[in-house]
Scaffold this active site. Structure first.
Site, PDB file in Angstrom:
ATOM      1  N   HIS A 111      12.591 -20.049 -13.400  1.00  0.00           N
ATOM      2  CA  HIS A 111      11.975 -20.145 -12.349  1.00  0.00           C
ATOM      3  C   HIS A 111      10.793 -19.268 -12.216  1.00  0.00           C
ATOM      4  O   HIS A 111      10.560 -18.552 -13.303  1.00  0.00           O
ATOM      5  CB  HIS A 111      12.865 -19.678 -11.092  1.00  0.00           C
ATOM      6  CG  HIS A 111      13.268 -18.181 -11.064  1.00  0.00           C
ATOM      7  ND1 HIS A 111      14.239 -17.825 -12.053  1.00  0.00           N
ATOM      8  CD2 HIS A 111      12.982 -16.972 -10.585  1.00  0.00           C
ATOM      9  CE1 HIS A 111      14.380 -16.584 -12.062  1.00  0.00           C
ATOM     10  NE2 HIS A 111      13.581 -15.929 -11.168  1.00  0.00           N
ATOM     11  N   GLU A 141       7.352  -9.325  -7.619  1.00  0.00           N
ATOM     12  CA  GLU A 141       7.547 -10.542  -7.494  1.00  0.00           C
ATOM     13  C   GLU A 141       7.159 -11.418  -6.253  1.00  0.00           C
ATOM     14  O   GLU A 141       7.110 -12.724  -6.433  1.00  0.00           O
ATOM     15  CB  GLU A 141       9.194 -10.901  -7.705  1.00  0.00           C
ATOM     16  CG  GLU A 141       9.688 -10.273  -9.181  1.00  0.00           C
ATOM     17  CD  GLU A 141      11.261 -10.619  -9.341  1.00  0.00           C
ATOM     18  OE1 GLU A 141      11.452 -10.740 -10.303  1.00  0.00           O
ATOM     19  OE2 GLU A 141      11.859 -11.103  -8.434  1.00  0.00           O
ATOM     20  N   HIS A 153       7.341 -16.788 -10.624  1.00  0.00           N
ATOM     21  CA  HIS A 153       6.949 -15.897  -9.376  1.00  0.00           C
ATOM     22  C   HIS A 153       5.179 -15.870  -9.702  1.00  0.00           C
ATOM     23  O   HIS A 153       4.747 -15.920 -10.797  1.00  0.00           O
ATOM     24  CB  HIS A 153       7.375 -14.533  -9.642  1.00  0.00           C
ATOM     25  CG  HIS A 153       8.827 -14.366  -9.598  1.00  0.00           C
ATOM     26  ND1 HIS A 153       9.594 -14.391  -8.378  1.00  0.00           N
ATOM     27  CD2 HIS A 153       9.909 -14.405 -10.410  1.00  0.00           C
ATOM     28  CE1 HIS A 153      10.929 -14.459  -8.386  1.00  0.00           C
ATOM     29  NE2 HIS A 153      11.272 -14.025  -9.969  1.00  0.00           N
ATOM     30  N   CYS A 208      19.237 -16.414 -10.646  1.00  0.00           N
ATOM     31  CA  CYS A 208      18.145 -16.524 -11.270  1.00  0.00           C
ATOM     32  C   CYS A 208      18.410 -16.801 -12.529  1.00  0.00           C
ATOM     33  O   CYS A 208      17.452 -16.499 -13.535  1.00  0.00           O
ATOM     34  CB  CYS A 208      17.747 -14.941 -11.110  1.00  0.00           C
ATOM     35  SG  CYS A 208      17.435 -14.389  -9.502  1.00  0.00           S
ATOM     36  N   HIS A 262       0.909 -17.806 -16.807  1.00  0.00           N
ATOM     37  CA  HIS A 262       0.974 -19.052 -17.120  1.00  0.00           C
ATOM     38  C   HIS A 262       1.778 -19.132 -18.330  1.00  0.00           C
ATOM     39  O   HIS A 262       1.837 -19.960 -19.108  1.00  0.00           O
ATOM     40  CB  HIS A 262      -0.161 -19.751 -17.141  1.00  0.00           C
ATOM     41  CG  HIS A 262      -0.678 -20.110 -15.666  1.00  0.00           C
ATOM     42  ND1 HIS A 262      -1.504 -19.171 -14.892  1.00  0.00           N
ATOM     43  CD2 HIS A 262      -0.348 -20.991 -14.750  1.00  0.00           C
ATOM     44  CE1 HIS A 262      -1.930 -19.509 -13.928  1.00  0.00           C
ATOM     45  NE2 HIS A 262      -1.205 -20.791 -13.426  1.00  0.00           N
TER      46      HIS A 262
END
Length: 158
Positions: free
Chosen positions: A30, A145, A32, A26, A70
């Site tokens: 990345h 998540e 979710h 992680c 976002h």
């Protein structure tokens, strides 16, 4: 008494990117598609005998979700991040260097942007916002998540 709000069905969601610095899988950026479940416990009160008004609770949580939506979530209190600037947001993690426009980031006063830290952050904020609404004993927030995978934190009155 307790009220329960399911984040998927109530549309309490946000999509964000983050990283868990130095974590094997992680550690890179990345994302979710998060959803937020909420429980509020307290005494029924007021004209309508509510623990808390569902509309009020959902409005507060939606506002928090919108702040995170976002964005790249960046933990300002991380020991691993070495900040050079916050506008634009420039930091390094060991040999990796990052430079991101400020409007694409959400700087959070947290040591990490893990689901655990996000659930505690949101639970504390929601509790503060609701404590004027009535006799609130506790607020629990689960930041998921994904389906079936989330962290749950409960803030209780002192």
């Amino acid at each position: 008494m307790k009220i329960v709000i399911n984040g998927i069905h109530a549309n309490l969601r946000f999509a964000s990117a983050h990283m868990i610095p130095c974590h094997e899988s992680c550690g890179g950026i990345h994302g979710h598609s998060y959803h937020v479940d909420v429980n509020v416990e307290g005494e029924r009160c007021g004209e309508f005998g509510f623990v808390a008004d569902f509309k009020t609770v959902k409005g507060i949580v939606r506002k928090m979700c919108k702040e995170l939506d976002h964005k790249l979530l960046i933990p300002e209190n991380s020991k691993e991040l070495d900040f050079k600037s916050k506008d634009p947001v420039e930091f390094s993690i060991g040999p990796k260097e990052y430079k991101i426009p400020r409007e694409d980031c959400c700087l959070l006063p947290l040591p990490s942007t893990s689901a655990e830290e996000l659930s505690e952050y949101m639970s504390n904020r929601l509790f503060q916002a609701l404590k004027e609404e009535g006799d609130i004993e506790s607020v629990s927030v689960c930041v998921n998540e994904g389906i079936g995978q989330g962290a749950f934190f409960t803030k209780t009155a002192e």
